[in-house]
Design a protein around this motif. Structure first.
Motif, PDB file in Angstrom:
ATOM      1  N   LEU A   1       1.158  -1.592  -0.192  1.00 38.14           N
ATOM      2  CA  LEU A   1       0.269  -0.065  -0.099  1.00 38.14           C
ATOM      3  C   LEU A   1       1.065   0.946   0.151  1.00 38.14           C
ATOM      4  CD1 LEU A   1      -2.796   1.399   0.111  1.00 38.14           C
ATOM      5  CD2 LEU A   1      -2.599   1.408   3.018  1.00 38.14           C
ATOM      6  N   ASN A   2       2.225   1.104   0.867  1.00 39.99           N
ATOM      7  CA  ASN A   2       2.958   2.609   0.414  1.00 39.99           C
ATOM      8  C   ASN A   2       3.492   2.542  -0.494  1.00 39.99           C
ATOM      9  OD1 ASN A   2       1.614   4.012   3.650  1.00 39.99           O
ATOM     10  ND2 ASN A   2       2.585   2.213   4.049  1.00 39.99           N
ATOM     11  N   ALA A   3       3.700   1.298  -0.778  1.00 43.52           N
ATOM     12  CA  ALA A   3       4.348   1.383  -2.210  1.00 43.52           C
ATOM     13  C   ALA A   3       3.497   2.352  -3.378  1.00 43.52           C
ATOM     14  CB  ALA A   3       4.988   0.137  -2.701  1.00 43.52           C
ATOM     15  N   LEU A   4       2.619   1.853  -3.292  1.00 41.84           N
ATOM     16  CA  LEU A   4       1.767   2.344  -4.047  1.00 41.84           C
ATOM     17  C   LEU A   4       1.380   4.397  -3.630  1.00 41.84           C
ATOM     18  CD1 LEU A   4      -1.589   0.580  -4.358  1.00 41.84           C
ATOM     19  CD2 LEU A   4       0.285   0.637  -6.283  1.00 41.84           C
ATOM     20  N   VAL A   5       1.181   4.484  -1.933  1.00 36.72           N
ATOM     21  CA  VAL A   5       1.781   5.424  -2.329  1.00 36.72           C
ATOM     22  C   VAL A   5       3.065   6.181  -2.626  1.00 36.72           C
ATOM     23  CG1 VAL A   5       1.848   7.525   0.416  1.00 36.72           C
ATOM     24  CG2 VAL A   5       0.651   5.580   0.564  1.00 36.72           C
ATOM     25  N   LEU A   6       3.572   6.196  -2.368  1.00 33.57           N
ATOM     26  CA  LEU A   6       5.099   6.640  -2.983  1.00 33.57           C
ATOM     27  C   LEU A   6       4.902   7.113  -4.403  1.00 33.57           C
ATOM     28  CD1 LEU A   6       7.882   4.978  -0.940  1.00 33.57           C
ATOM     29  CD2 LEU A   6       6.567   6.750  -1.074  1.00 33.57           C
ATOM     30  N   VAL A   7       3.996   6.472  -5.417  1.00 32.15           N
ATOM     31  CA  VAL A   7       4.093   6.375  -7.216  1.00 32.15           C
ATOM     32  C   VAL A   7       3.203   7.293  -7.148  1.00 32.15           C
ATOM     33  CG1 VAL A   7       2.704   5.673  -8.341  1.00 32.15           C
ATOM     34  CG2 VAL A   7       4.367   4.078  -7.656  1.00 32.15           C
ATOM     35  N   ALA A   8       1.819   7.573  -5.858  1.00 32.89           N
ATOM     36  CA  ALA A   8       0.468   8.502  -5.782  1.00 32.89           C
ATOM     37  C   ALA A   8       0.748   9.870  -5.602  1.00 32.89           C
ATOM     38  CB  ALA A   8      -0.654   7.649  -5.180  1.00 32.89           C
ATOM     39  N   THR A   9       2.155   9.844  -5.345  1.00 28.80           N
ATOM     40  CA  THR A   9       2.510  11.216  -3.958  1.00 28.80           C
ATOM     41  C   THR A   9       2.883  12.481  -5.288  1.00 28.80           C
ATOM     42  OG1 THR A   9       3.671  10.648  -1.996  1.00 28.80           O
ATOM     43  CG2 THR A   9       3.849  12.385  -3.209  1.00 28.80           C
ATOM     44  N   PRO A  10       3.592  12.328  -6.440  1.00 27.22           N
ATOM     45  CA  PRO A  10       3.767  13.226  -7.638  1.00 27.22           C
ATOM     46  C   PRO A  10       2.484  13.466  -8.332  1.00 27.22           C
ATOM     47  CG  PRO A  10       5.156  11.839  -7.924  1.00 27.22           C
ATOM     48  CD  PRO A  10       4.421  10.665  -6.985  1.00 27.22           C
ATOM     49  N   ILE A  11       1.117  12.831  -8.635  1.00 23.21           N
ATOM     50  CA  ILE A  11       0.228  12.481  -9.385  1.00 23.21           C
ATOM     51  C   ILE A  11      -0.676  13.297  -8.545  1.00 23.21           C
ATOM     52  CG2 ILE A  11      -1.879  11.127  -9.985  1.00 23.21           C
ATOM     53  CD1 ILE A  11       0.523   8.950 -10.482  1.00 23.21           C
ATOM     54  N   HIS A  12      -1.230  12.323  -7.655  1.00 20.51           N
ATOM     55  CA  HIS A  12      -2.157  13.187  -6.279  1.00 20.51           C
ATOM     56  C   HIS A  12      -1.838  14.237  -5.088  1.00 20.51           C
ATOM     57  CE1 HIS A  12      -6.196  10.494  -8.190  1.00 20.51           C
ATOM     58  NE2 HIS A  12      -4.046  10.105  -8.052  1.00 20.51           N
ATOM     59  N   GLY A  13      -0.422  14.161  -4.914  1.00 22.10           N
ATOM     60  CA  GLY A  13       0.160  15.485  -3.806  1.00 22.10           C
ATOM     61  C   GLY A  13       0.976  17.359  -5.284  1.00 22.10           C
ATOM     62  N   GLY A  14       0.616  16.296  -6.594  1.00 24.90           N
ATOM     63  CA  GLY A  14       0.778  17.696  -7.290  1.00 24.90           C
ATOM     64  C   GLY A  14       2.662  17.915  -6.677  1.00 24.90           C
ATOM     65  N   HIS A  15       3.620  16.602  -6.570  1.00 30.42           N
ATOM     66  CA  HIS A  15       5.124  17.040  -6.547  1.00 30.42           C
ATOM     67  C   HIS A  15       5.709  16.712  -7.436  1.00 30.42           C
ATOM     68  CE1 HIS A  15       4.722  16.779  -1.619  1.00 30.42           C
ATOM     69  NE2 HIS A  15       3.323  16.564  -1.594  1.00 30.42           N
ATOM     70  N   HIS A  16       6.685  17.608  -7.147  1.00 30.24           N
ATOM     71  CA  HIS A  16       7.730  16.706  -8.591  1.00 30.24           C
ATOM     72  C   HIS A  16       8.427  15.585  -7.593  1.00 30.24           C
ATOM     73  CE1 HIS A  16       7.977  21.216  -8.742  1.00 30.24           C
ATOM     74  NE2 HIS A  16       8.752  21.440  -7.543  1.00 30.24           N
ATOM     75  N   VAL A  17       8.940  14.645  -9.093  1.00 30.92           N
ATOM     76  CA  VAL A  17       9.161  13.650  -8.611  1.00 30.92           C
ATOM     77  C   VAL A  17      10.130  13.756  -7.284  1.00 30.92           C
ATOM     78  CG1 VAL A  17      10.535  11.094  -9.355  1.00 30.92           C
ATOM     79  CG2 VAL A  17       8.708  12.342 -10.170  1.00 30.92           C
ATOM     80  N   VAL A  18      11.383  14.282  -7.164  1.00 29.84           N
ATOM     81  CA  VAL A  18      12.458  14.799  -7.047  1.00 29.84           C
ATOM     82  C   VAL A  18      12.077  14.764  -5.131  1.00 29.84           C
ATOM     83  CG1 VAL A  18      14.193  14.984  -8.454  1.00 29.84           C
ATOM     84  CG2 VAL A  18      12.528  17.010  -7.220  1.00 29.84           C
TER      85      VAL A  18
END
Length: 272
Positions: free
Chosen positions: A215-232
């Motif tokens: 689940l938290n691997a998915l959170v990391l993938v989702a963070t740049p998308i749903h959190g609007g973050h830069h990947v870095v």
């Protein structure tokens, strides 16, 4: 009021009813609620002394490692089911922390609740300190997606959210209200750091280990998308989580416990 009620319950079950599991769970929950409220306000107040934004630098860093954020978002617009799964994962971090505190409190690893709380505090302090010197608000504050993309994305956060944060940096926090408070930090991603901390402290619980990891691997993938973050930003979250775990372990080893020396029956769960 909720924090006081939970803390009072923790003291009751520690000193009167002697239920270490409930005392641990209630104290950990009370601590995190109080800490979250305090740090949310501190983060807003630090807008008044924050340094220059580094979002353009972070966007350039993404491009340097081959990440085209607008293209990534356009690709996600074509996969609504995957996008929904990532949305659910992204929103699961806070409920996961609550569940993890309950699970750890009821296990033989209940001392890990205190380490989890310490690591969240340490991670937040590191994140907010860096952000104050070099503020950033994510990829949404740099790029503007086309309507054909945004209309097909059901995102946790959007471009308007990021631009509201940029305005806050320019004009100051204004009225600080629990009804309108927002997460301000872009780099390093505290959302990503929390996902890593959850997976780390869940690793000793057999039934919880792999679900938490996936689940938290998915959170990391989702963070740049749903959190609007830069990947870095997510890479920065890894560094924060590693440092936070090290700090929590160090504090747990050296923290004195005068209560245990004088009144062993009333001592809180050991950290070591």
């Amino acid at each position: 009021m909720l924090t006081c009620a939970l803390a009072g319950g923790a003291v009751f079950y520690d000193r009167v009813r002697k239920d270490e599991r409930l005392a641990t769970m209630l104290f950990g929950t009370a601590f995190l609620i109080a800490f979250s409220a305090a740090f949310a306000m501190l983060n807003y107040l630090l807008l008044t002394v924050a340094g220059p934004r580094i979002d353009n630098f972070l966007a350039a860093a993404d491009r340097a490692i081959g990440i085209d954020w607008p293209a990534m978002m356009a690709a996600m617009a074509n996969h609504p089911r995957a996008n929904l799964i990532l949305h659910i994962a992204y929103d699961s971090v806070m409920p996961q922390i609550a569940v993890l505190i309950i699970v750890l409190s009821g296990s033989k690893y209940r001392d890990q609740v205190y380490r989890l709380c310490l690591s969240i505090v340490a991670g937040a302090m590191l994140t907010v300190f860096f952000w104050t010197v070099f503020p950033s608000f994510g990829a949404f504050s740099v790029y503007k997606l086309t309507p054909s993309v945004t209309n097909h994305l059901n995102l946790a956060l959007d471009g308007r959210y990021a631009h509201d944060l940029v305005a806050l940096l320019k004009s100051g926090p204004g009225l600080i209200s629990p009804r309108s408070a927002k997460g301000l930090v872009g780099f390093p991603s505290f959302h990503g750091a929390l996902a890593i901390l959850i997976a780390w402290y869940a690793r000793q619980i057999k039934l919880f280990r792999w679900p938490a990891f996936i689940l938290n691997a998915l959170v990391l993938v989702a963070t740049p998308i749903h959190g609007g973050h830069h990947v870095v930003d997510v890479f920065g979250g890894f560094a924060v989580a590693a440092a936070a775990i090290a700090v929590a372990n160090r504090v747990a080893r050296i923290a004195p416990n005068p209560v245990a020396e004088t009144l062993p029956g009333l001592a809180p769960p050991q950290l070591t």
